[in-house]
Enzyme design. Sequence first.
Site, mmCIF file in Angstrom:
data_model
loop_
_atom_site.group_PDB
_atom_site.id
_atom_site.type_symbol
_atom_site.label_atom_id
_atom_site.label_comp_id
_atom_site.label_asym_id
_atom_site.label_seq_id
_atom_site.Cartn_x
_atom_site.Cartn_y
_atom_site.Cartn_z
ATOM 1 N N GLU A 46 0.824 -1.205 0.000
ATOM 2 C CA GLU A 46 0.000 0.000 0.000
ATOM 3 C C GLU A 46 0.864 1.264 0.000
ATOM 4 O O GLU A 46 0.587 2.218 -0.732
ATOM 5 C CB GLU A 46 -0.921 0.007 1.231
ATOM 6 C CG GLU A 46 -1.918 -1.139 1.254
ATOM 7 C CD GLU A 46 -1.428 -2.354 2.026
ATOM 8 O OE1 GLU A 46 -2.256 -3.017 2.663
ATOM 9 O OE2 GLU A 46 -0.199 -2.621 1.993
ATOM 10 N N SER A 162 17.722 -44.603 -7.146
ATOM 11 C CA SER A 162 16.592 -43.755 -7.539
ATOM 12 C C SER A 162 16.988 -42.598 -8.451
ATOM 13 O O SER A 162 16.133 -41.790 -8.808
ATOM 14 C CB SER A 162 15.909 -43.189 -6.288
ATOM 15 O OG SER A 162 16.817 -42.385 -5.552
ATOM 16 N N THR A 190 16.662 -40.702 4.562
ATOM 17 C CA THR A 190 16.919 -40.108 3.253
ATOM 18 C C THR A 190 18.288 -39.449 3.230
ATOM 19 O O THR A 190 19.034 -39.555 2.249
ATOM 20 C CB THR A 190 15.825 -39.073 2.903
ATOM 21 O OG1 THR A 190 14.571 -39.744 2.797
ATOM 22 C CG2 THR A 190 16.128 -38.364 1.595
ATOM 23 N N ARG A 201 18.683 -24.117 -6.012
ATOM 24 C CA ARG A 201 19.748 -23.898 -6.974
ATOM 25 C C ARG A 201 19.177 -23.246 -8.235
ATOM 26 O O ARG A 201 19.246 -23.798 -9.343
ATOM 27 C CB ARG A 201 20.448 -25.220 -7.285
ATOM 28 C CG ARG A 201 21.124 -25.823 -6.053
ATOM 29 C CD ARG A 201 22.013 -27.003 -6.363
ATOM 30 N NE ARG A 201 21.294 -28.176 -6.786
ATOM 31 C CZ ARG A 201 20.728 -29.061 -5.964
ATOM 32 N NH1 ARG A 201 20.772 -28.867 -4.644
ATOM 33 N NH2 ARG A 201 20.111 -30.130 -6.438
#
Length: 372
Positions: A46, A162, A190, A201
């Site tokens: 504003e 994976s 993990t 990145r």
Amino acid sequence: MARAVQLAERGLYTTDPNPRVGCVLAKGGQIVGEGWHRRAGEPHAERLAIDAAGARARGASAYVTLEPCCHHGRTPPCTEALLTAGVSRVVVGMEDPNPLVHGRGLERMRAAGVEVVTGVLEGPCRALNPGFDKRMRLGLPFVRVKLAASLDGRTALANGESRWITSTAARTDVHWLRARSSAILTGVDTLLADDPSLNVRLAPALIPALEEGEPVRQPLRVILDSALRLPLGAKMLPLPGATLVATCIQDPRRIAAVTSAGAEVWVSPPDAAGRVDLKALLRYLAEREINEVLIEAGPTLAGAAVEQRLVDELVLYLAPHLMGSDARGLFQFGPLASMRERVSLQLLDLRQIGPDLRLRARLAEDECLERC
């Protein structure tokens, strides 16, 4: 208001923990000033719009995506700035869920004789700040779970391999999810398997709010590590940005070692299974003004978040290949006794990212909010 929403979106990756807000001043059918909030501590939308309009702000209509603030925070109240500028009408997309503001800004302007209209393009305005909205109303951040899988729903081979299931285009898209997030949450398994960086990145030039030389904001990296197994040489620890390890272990020597390696440690009482209480962690993150949490983890943590109905949105990248029945699945949670126990989803969006599909969904009928 549509223009105000566009302006607010420019701050998608920088305003945290503040909400993303855009403002347009219009008079005589023309825009006379506009602004958007860039980062906490800097002028609100504003005030920037008023400064751009100058004397033309008097008698103008202000279109604001979020109710103007009426309290002194890092900056003075925007309601007073609008009144001083002499606007005659204020159109608001959504009321501010912050208890310090909620409805009071509107009341202040009405009491001063300004015409106030609310709920204009409320859906798009609300979509700008799902995390800020939920944190203010429920004391919890907005939680996304991001997963990548083959078309048959497999996230890794049986041996754990994976990389890479999805394309470069899909993996780049994930960095935009990270960039808008306040925190990225993963499990220690993990981390032990992949040693991820969990950082953004993206080139700073791609983010509209950044000036030349400014670094990209890095979300808080959060590791769920009940037994404090974090390797002290983890790749993420020396990277820009902070790392928080959530654990149940109250061992001063081990905590000191992790702290010396560059991470902050948060200790909580264990849940019934002897692990970090996920909901308690999310409440703690909300207390730290964390608005949006992105979970990037394996099937155990992803499954626990879904099973506890802590997930607001699923973002699933599906690659056009098959990995077979021996490969690992997307979610791990308790067995279902009947089809009625299925976790129902509501599809929000489906689009192609490179050769892959990106699917966005939420738990049907807002189950996560009902049960939190």
